[in-house]
Design a protein around this motif. Structure first.
Motif, mmCIF file in Angstrom:
data_model
loop_
_atom_site.group_PDB
_atom_site.id
_atom_site.type_symbol
_atom_site.label_atom_id
_atom_site.label_comp_id
_atom_site.label_asym_id
_atom_site.label_seq_id
_atom_site.Cartn_x
_atom_site.Cartn_y
_atom_site.Cartn_z
ATOM 1 N N ALA A 168 42.923 -12.091 13.830
ATOM 2 C CA ALA A 168 43.111 -12.572 12.457
ATOM 3 C C ALA A 168 44.057 -11.651 11.695
ATOM 4 C CB ALA A 168 41.765 -12.656 11.744
ATOM 5 N N THR A 174 47.665 -12.241 12.902
ATOM 6 C CA THR A 174 48.205 -13.489 12.364
ATOM 7 C C THR A 174 48.604 -13.318 10.903
ATOM 8 O OG1 THR A 174 46.782 -14.765 13.850
ATOM 9 C CG2 THR A 174 47.699 -15.933 11.966
ATOM 10 N N THR A 189 46.273 -24.052 5.650
ATOM 11 C CA THR A 189 45.790 -25.415 5.447
ATOM 12 C C THR A 189 46.906 -26.446 5.509
ATOM 13 O OG1 THR A 189 43.998 -24.567 4.053
ATOM 14 C CG2 THR A 189 44.498 -26.917 3.904
ATOM 15 N N LEU A 204 45.280 -26.277 9.970
ATOM 16 C CA LEU A 204 44.054 -25.833 10.621
ATOM 17 C C LEU A 204 42.839 -26.469 9.949
ATOM 18 C CD1 LEU A 204 44.837 -22.031 11.147
ATOM 19 C CD2 LEU A 204 45.212 -23.940 12.717
ATOM 20 N N SER A 205 41.747 -26.540 10.687
ATOM 21 C CA SER A 205 40.533 -27.127 10.154
ATOM 22 C C SER A 205 39.931 -26.231 9.072
ATOM 23 C CB SER A 205 39.502 -27.327 11.268
ATOM 24 O OG SER A 205 39.023 -26.070 11.732
ATOM 25 N N HIS A 224 36.938 -25.090 8.891
ATOM 26 C CA HIS A 224 36.153 -24.020 9.507
ATOM 27 C C HIS A 224 37.051 -22.876 9.969
ATOM 28 C CE1 HIS A 224 33.056 -22.076 11.940
ATOM 29 N NE2 HIS A 224 33.926 -22.040 12.926
ATOM 30 N N THR A 225 38.188 -23.197 10.598
ATOM 31 C CA THR A 225 39.105 -22.168 11.088
ATOM 32 C C THR A 225 39.723 -21.396 9.932
ATOM 33 O OG1 THR A 225 39.604 -23.512 13.038
ATOM 34 C CG2 THR A 225 41.149 -21.754 12.502
ATOM 35 N N ARG A 248 38.280 -10.942 17.638
ATOM 36 C CA ARG A 248 38.596 -12.020 16.701
ATOM 37 C C ARG A 248 39.231 -11.473 15.428
ATOM 38 N NH1 ARG A 248 33.825 -13.559 14.056
ATOM 39 N NH2 ARG A 248 34.716 -12.521 12.246
ATOM 40 N N LYS A 291 42.171 -30.229 17.220
ATOM 41 C CA LYS A 291 42.559 -29.032 16.481
ATOM 42 C C LYS A 291 44.042 -29.069 16.157
ATOM 43 C CE LYS A 291 39.021 -25.819 18.137
ATOM 44 N NZ LYS A 291 38.771 -24.509 18.799
ATOM 45 N N ALA A 303 37.286 -18.945 8.552
ATOM 46 C CA ALA A 303 37.107 -17.784 9.426
ATOM 47 C C ALA A 303 38.267 -16.807 9.282
ATOM 48 C CB ALA A 303 36.980 -18.243 10.878
ATOM 49 N N TYR A 304 39.496 -17.320 9.277
ATOM 50 C CA TYR A 304 40.671 -16.460 9.100
ATOM 51 C C TYR A 304 40.610 -15.721 7.765
ATOM 52 C CZ TYR A 304 43.683 -17.764 13.057
ATOM 53 O OH TYR A 304 44.244 -17.919 14.304
#
Length: 316
Positions: free
Chosen positions: A90, A93, A17, A22-23, A25-26, A86, A188, A29-30
């Motif tokens: 994740a 990352t 954050t 990042l947004s 929503h992203t 995906r 983004k 998800a992560y």
């Protein structure tokens, strides 16, 4: 989940954050994928039907074998290639971050290979279908109803610029430069870009500002500087925009059912069909890599092939 791992997840959330910007929503998800991974690692059952590893371990035990076992369990439970790709991304990352922070001695994600997702060709409107949807919207706006004026303005601006629905909803009055006919967009990763728009969008937005926005703004004290407002006077939300696009496109016979993202696809496709180069379209859409923009070239090629099959005397 053990307290130590929960603390690591909290630190990771702050990293995504605050440091990466990042947004919401992203980030969600992560974190969702990482929580699933750590629950599997610690032998904690999850609500998505995934079986835990069955062995209670610590975060330090996370290695490439655990990552592969986790993805295999995902596959067994019915996860598709796109979901697996995906979640693998994740995990990579997360482990790279954990290694940099000293949480892990090594980065097991660096050795993780996952299946590439299938890249589906996006559904797009034909040029005449887009024009029909906007023409019908303009007719409705002609009655000077504030909501109809807003709907037509946001449709014109979406199609003219190809911005994401989140970017459209985030626009403020100060982000519109009528003299240069451009908008300033925050995309983004908090990356700012400038996107041009044409005369139809200018006319529609001006009509909304003079004949519609003032009416809706008085419905809420301190409506703020949002460009587009909801029926109650606050900033318009993404759900409303999706409904507007869905209804407008749905009024066109034979048009593909779509929301704002489909309109974005359509704008990009029509730009390329009109002769725009990939780099320019990449800049306009705010794509981080050219590979994402290249997807639209497949759409135009498929359309050319369909036209050839229908019209060329030696196509069959």
């Amino acid at each position: 989940m053990p307290r130590a791992s929960a603390g690591v997840v909290d630190d990771y959330e702050r990293h995504l954050t605050l440091e990466r910007g990042l947004s919401e929503h992203t980030v969600r998800a992560y974190l969702g994928d990482v929580v699933l991974l750590l629950a599997y690692l610690h032998g904690v059952p999850t609500t998505d039907g995934e079986e835990p590893s069955g062995v209670t371990t610590t975060l330090e035990d996370l290695d490439v074998a655990v990552l592969r076992s986790w993805l295999a369990a995902q596959h067994t439970s019915g996860a598709g290639r796109t979901t697996l790709a995906r979640r693998a991304a994740a995990a990579r990352t997360f482990t790279a971050w954990a290694r940099r922070r000293g949480v892990l001695e090594k980065d097991p994600g660096a050795r993780l290979v996952a299946p590439k997702p299938h890249r589906k060709l996006p559904g797009v409107l034909r040029l005449e279908q887009a024009e029909a949807a906007l023409s019908a919207s303009e007719t409705g706006a002609g009655e000077q109803d504030p909501i109809a004026l807003r709907d037509h303005a946001l449709l014109e601006l979406l199609y003219a610029t190809g911005v994401r629905v989140s970017e459209l909803c985030g626009l403020d009055l100060d982000d519109v430069d009528f003299e240069r006919r451009v908008i300033r967009v925050l995309g983004k990763g908090n990356k700012e870009r400038t996107v041009p728009f044409g005369q139809p969008a200018e006319r529609a937005v001006r009509a909304w500002l003079t004949g519609g926005r003032r009416v809706l703004a008085v419905r809420r004290e301190g409506a703020g500087g949002a460009l587009f407002l909801g029926a109650r006077g606050g900033r318009v939300d993404q759900r409303t925009v999706r409904r507007v696009v869905h209804d407008a496109v749905g009024s066109v016979p034979g048009a593909t059912e779509m929301g704002p993202h489909g309109l974005r696809h359509s704008a990009a496709t029509h730009l390329l069909e009109g002769g725009a180069d990939l780099r320019s379209v990449q800049e306009l859409l705010g794509h981080a890599t050219l590979a994402t923009t290249q997807l639209y070239t497949h759409v135009t090629v498929e359309r050319l092939k369909a036209i050839h099959d229908r019209t060329h005397p030696r196509a069959r």
